[in-house]
Design a protein around this motif. Structure first.
Motif, mmCIF file in Angstrom:
data_model
loop_
_atom_site.group_PDB
_atom_site.id
_atom_site.type_symbol
_atom_site.label_atom_id
_atom_site.label_comp_id
_atom_site.label_asym_id
_atom_site.label_seq_id
_atom_site.Cartn_x
_atom_site.Cartn_y
_atom_site.Cartn_z
ATOM 1 N N THR A 15 -7.618 0.193 -4.122
ATOM 2 C CA THR A 15 -7.048 -1.195 -4.261
ATOM 3 C C THR A 15 -8.283 -2.096 -3.557
ATOM 4 O OG1 THR A 15 -5.586 -1.267 -2.589
ATOM 5 C CG2 THR A 15 -4.586 -0.932 -4.598
ATOM 6 N N ASP A 16 -8.517 -1.854 -2.400
ATOM 7 C CA ASP A 16 -9.740 -2.601 -1.690
ATOM 8 C C ASP A 16 -10.755 -2.789 -2.773
ATOM 9 O OD1 ASP A 16 -8.031 -2.653 0.622
ATOM 10 O OD2 ASP A 16 -8.972 -1.126 1.553
ATOM 11 N N ALA A 17 -11.130 -1.752 -3.570
ATOM 12 C CA ALA A 17 -12.104 -1.884 -4.256
ATOM 13 C C ALA A 17 -12.067 -2.795 -5.589
ATOM 14 C CB ALA A 17 -12.714 -0.537 -4.924
ATOM 15 N N GLY A 18 -10.724 -3.279 -5.724
ATOM 16 C CA GLY A 18 -10.305 -4.251 -6.824
ATOM 17 C C GLY A 18 -10.065 -3.292 -8.071
ATOM 18 N N VAL A 19 -9.916 -2.113 -8.127
ATOM 19 C CA VAL A 19 -9.321 -1.264 -9.005
ATOM 20 C C VAL A 19 -8.240 -1.081 -9.077
ATOM 21 C CG1 VAL A 19 -9.716 1.088 -9.915
ATOM 22 C CG2 VAL A 19 -11.674 -0.006 -8.820
ATOM 23 N N ASP A 20 -7.663 -0.753 -10.548
ATOM 24 C CA ASP A 20 -6.212 -0.813 -10.870
ATOM 25 C C ASP A 20 -5.470 0.464 -9.862
ATOM 26 O OD1 ASP A 20 -3.823 0.404 -12.330
ATOM 27 O OD2 ASP A 20 -4.190 -1.523 -13.430
ATOM 28 N N GLY A 21 -4.575 0.058 -9.167
ATOM 29 C CA GLY A 21 -4.177 1.300 -8.465
ATOM 30 C C GLY A 21 -2.741 1.685 -8.866
ATOM 31 N N ALA A 22 -2.444 1.499 -10.237
ATOM 32 C CA ALA A 22 -1.051 1.952 -10.773
ATOM 33 C C ALA A 22 -0.830 3.670 -10.480
ATOM 34 C CB ALA A 22 -0.854 1.698 -12.282
ATOM 35 N N LEU A 23 -1.863 4.270 -10.967
ATOM 36 C CA LEU A 23 -1.792 5.698 -10.667
ATOM 37 C C LEU A 23 -1.688 6.310 -9.353
ATOM 38 C CD1 LEU A 23 -1.635 8.607 -12.272
ATOM 39 C CD2 LEU A 23 -4.159 8.546 -12.098
ATOM 40 N N PRO A 24 -2.497 5.950 -8.277
ATOM 41 C CA PRO A 24 -2.410 6.323 -6.917
ATOM 42 C C PRO A 24 -1.232 5.751 -6.371
ATOM 43 C CG PRO A 24 -4.120 4.774 -7.312
ATOM 44 C CD PRO A 24 -3.778 5.245 -8.667
ATOM 45 N N ALA A 25 -0.664 4.643 -6.710
ATOM 46 C CA ALA A 25 0.413 4.254 -6.121
ATOM 47 C C ALA A 25 1.779 5.068 -6.728
ATOM 48 C CB ALA A 25 0.817 2.659 -6.562
ATOM 49 N N ALA A 26 1.701 5.446 -7.916
ATOM 50 C CA ALA A 26 2.831 6.552 -8.129
ATOM 51 C C ALA A 26 2.691 7.675 -7.682
ATOM 52 C CB ALA A 26 2.857 6.617 -9.876
ATOM 53 N N VAL A 27 1.494 8.158 -7.380
ATOM 54 C CA VAL A 27 1.538 9.407 -6.448
ATOM 55 C C VAL A 27 1.958 9.096 -5.121
ATOM 56 C CG1 VAL A 27 -0.027 11.431 -5.513
ATOM 57 C CG2 VAL A 27 -0.512 10.293 -7.949
ATOM 58 N N ALA A 28 1.424 8.246 -4.455
ATOM 59 C CA ALA A 28 2.100 8.162 -2.924
ATOM 60 C C ALA A 28 3.555 7.646 -3.110
ATOM 61 C CB ALA A 28 1.121 6.571 -2.674
ATOM 62 N N ASP A 29 4.037 7.101 -4.108
ATOM 63 C CA ASP A 29 5.558 7.028 -4.224
ATOM 64 C C ASP A 29 6.311 8.353 -4.082
ATOM 65 O OD1 ASP A 29 8.130 5.016 -4.387
ATOM 66 O OD2 ASP A 29 8.117 6.187 -6.384
ATOM 67 N N LEU A 30 5.744 9.191 -4.922
ATOM 68 C CA LEU A 30 6.403 10.546 -5.120
ATOM 69 C C LEU A 30 6.356 11.287 -3.710
ATOM 70 C CD1 LEU A 30 7.410 12.833 -6.814
ATOM 71 C CD2 LEU A 30 4.883 13.589 -7.416
ATOM 72 N N PHE A 31 5.031 11.230 -2.949
ATOM 73 C CA PHE A 31 5.100 11.610 -1.876
ATOM 74 C C PHE A 31 6.026 10.968 -0.626
ATOM 75 C CE2 PHE A 31 1.629 13.938 -3.460
ATOM 76 C CZ PHE A 31 1.017 14.823 -2.528
ATOM 77 N N ARG A 32 6.108 9.653 -0.876
ATOM 78 C CA ARG A 32 6.950 9.131 -0.090
ATOM 79 C C ARG A 32 8.547 9.379 -0.136
ATOM 80 N NH1 ARG A 32 5.469 4.512 -1.543
ATOM 81 N NH2 ARG A 32 3.248 4.407 -0.373
ATOM 82 N N ARG A 33 8.894 9.662 -1.489
ATOM 83 C CA ARG A 33 10.271 10.005 -1.805
ATOM 84 C C ARG A 33 10.410 11.266 -1.194
ATOM 85 N NH1 ARG A 33 11.627 10.703 -6.763
ATOM 86 N NH2 ARG A 33 9.535 10.224 -7.784
ATOM 87 N N GLY A 34 9.470 12.237 -1.236
ATOM 88 C CA GLY A 34 9.506 13.298 -0.723
ATOM 89 C C GLY A 34 9.843 13.470 0.803
ATOM 90 N N VAL A 35 9.191 12.700 1.626
ATOM 91 C CA VAL A 35 9.341 12.495 3.049
ATOM 92 C C VAL A 35 10.695 11.975 3.370
ATOM 93 C CG1 VAL A 35 8.486 11.358 5.262
ATOM 94 C CG2 VAL A 35 6.725 12.441 3.646
#
Length: 289
Positions: free
Chosen positions: A250-270
């Motif tokens: 996101t700092d590079a101005g690139v679409d972040g939907a995919l990495p956001a979904a992955v991070a959300d999965l990890f967040r839910r696991g924690v």
């Protein structure tokens, strides 16, 4: 008398054309049908016969190979064919769809006196005709064995069992991994491009990053044993890494939907209490709808 060196191919997208071409290369008599007849032109020049209708194509041979988008297309093509024409035919359904729909289609075929072999090819069209490529098949074993030679013209064959849904299941298992991994590759290319790095420059690093053999070999027996201990990796550390990826994107101005979904999965696991365990504990989270 049925010619065991003949086959019908219905559906002439890139995969269907490649399959028909592979049969022609091996001297098969090939009958074709496609909703857009012009797609058959080159194959007809090579000796294939273009049928005027699905009924004519099905009637031409015992073995009918279908390469269609999905099972809706399968019914759309064969639904109007007289059951008397379908009777006695072996329908090799290589259309992509769910295991449930594969079982339903097999029952539909059986009601009309036909047999379905469900298939799933694990190669792009360029790999058709190469025995190193592979395809899953399921359905009646005796039918598969009777036609194994003809199916082997296309790729190597991996018979999964009598249940017509099994080939579709194993195919979709592969697609889960394939599309997710390839989407990660597209994401990396977009991020690299935002920093002036070309896909070609990234290429050797992408190959290394997507070589997961050592991880698969390590985790498979642990997952089967239900061992998700944090002795090698910890999910909470994985969460920190996925968030770093997301921020970099996101700092590079690139679409972040995919990495956001992955991070959300990890967040839910924690949040579910798996933070001190291995990232493989996400398997347990994903088992729950």
């Amino acid at each position: 008398m049925q010619n065991d060196h003949s086959v019908t191919v219905i559906g002439l997208g890139p995969m269907g054309r490649a399959m028909a071409g592979a049969y022609l290369d091996q001297g098969y008599e090939v009958t074709l049908w496609n909703r857009t007849p012009s797609r058959a032109a080159e194959l007809v020049r090579r000796g294939a016969v273009l049928a005027a209708s699905p009924s004519e194509a099905v009637a031409a041979n015992e073995l009918v190979v279908l390469s269609l988008t999905d099972y809706d297309a399968f019914y759309g093509v064969l639904g109007a064919v007289d059951p008397a024409v379908l009777a006695g035919r072996v329908l090799v359904n290589l259309s992509s769809d769910t295991p449930l729909r594969a079982r339903e289609a097999a029952a539909w075929a059986a009601e009309r006196g036909a047999v379905q072999l469900t298939g799933g090819i694990l190669t792009p069209p360029s790999g058709v005709g190469d025995p190193a490529s592979s395809a899953f098949y399921s359905g009646p074993r005796e039918v598969f064995e009777a036609h194994r030679g003809t199916l082997s013209v296309l790729t190597g064959t991996d018979y999964r069992g009598e249940d017509p849904g099994l080939a579709a299941l194993f195919y979709q298992l592969n697609m889960v991994m394939f599309w997710t991994a390839l989407s990660g590759y597209w994401q990396a290319i977009a991020l690299a491009g935002a920093h002036g790095i070309s896909a070609t420059e990234l290429q050797p690093y992408a190959r290394n990053a997507l070589d997961l053999d050592r991880f698969i070999d390590f985790y498979a027996p642990r997952v089967d044993a239900g061992h998700h201990g944090g002795d090698v990796d910890r999910l909470e550390m994985g969460l920190a890494s996925t968030e770093h990826v997301l921020h970099t994107v996101t700092d590079a101005g690139v679409d972040g939907a995919l990495p956001a979904a992955v991070a959300d999965l990890f967040r839910r696991g924690v949040a579910a209490g798996y933070g001190d365990g291995s990232a493989s504990s996400l398997v347990e989270l994903l088992k729950k709808s």
